[in-house]
Design a protein around this motif. Structure first.
Motif: not given
Length: 94
Positions: A48-77
């Motif tokens: 709980p209340n813990s986050c793991e760092p991920q390197n991604v090419n994403c932005t805070t500009v709102v779009s329809a595509n949510i940014c996901m991590s690049s793992e075997t089971s992707p998670r929202q970042v």
């Protein structure tokens, strides 16, 4: 006569070669300038209340595509807010 013909032929070819080389290198640097470097985002972990760092090419500009991590089971970042909580959603660069 033969010498002037060679000079007339070599100069335009050399100028064309230099112009072509300049155009190619200019285009390559323009393409590199548009690439954005990866940012450090965070994916929620099992704790709980813990986050793991991920390197991604994403932005805070709102779009329809949510940014996901690049793992075997992707998670929202997310980005961290001022309090350190991972709550700011990130979106894919278009």
């Amino acid at each position: 006569m033969k010498t002037s013909f060679v000079k007339m032929l070599v100069l335009p070819i050399a100028a064309f070669a230099l112009a072509s080389a300049g155009a190619v290198t200019t285009n390559a640097s323009r393409i590199d300038a548009t690439k954005k470097p990866p940012i450090t985002a965070f994916a929620h972990s099992a704790l709980p209340n813990s986050c793991e760092p991920q390197n991604v090419n994403c932005t805070t500009v709102v779009s329809a595509n949510i940014c996901m991590s690049s793992e075997t089971s992707p998670r929202q970042v997310w980005l961290k807010d001022g309090t350190g909580a991972c709550v700011v959603p990130l979106y894919k660069n278009n």
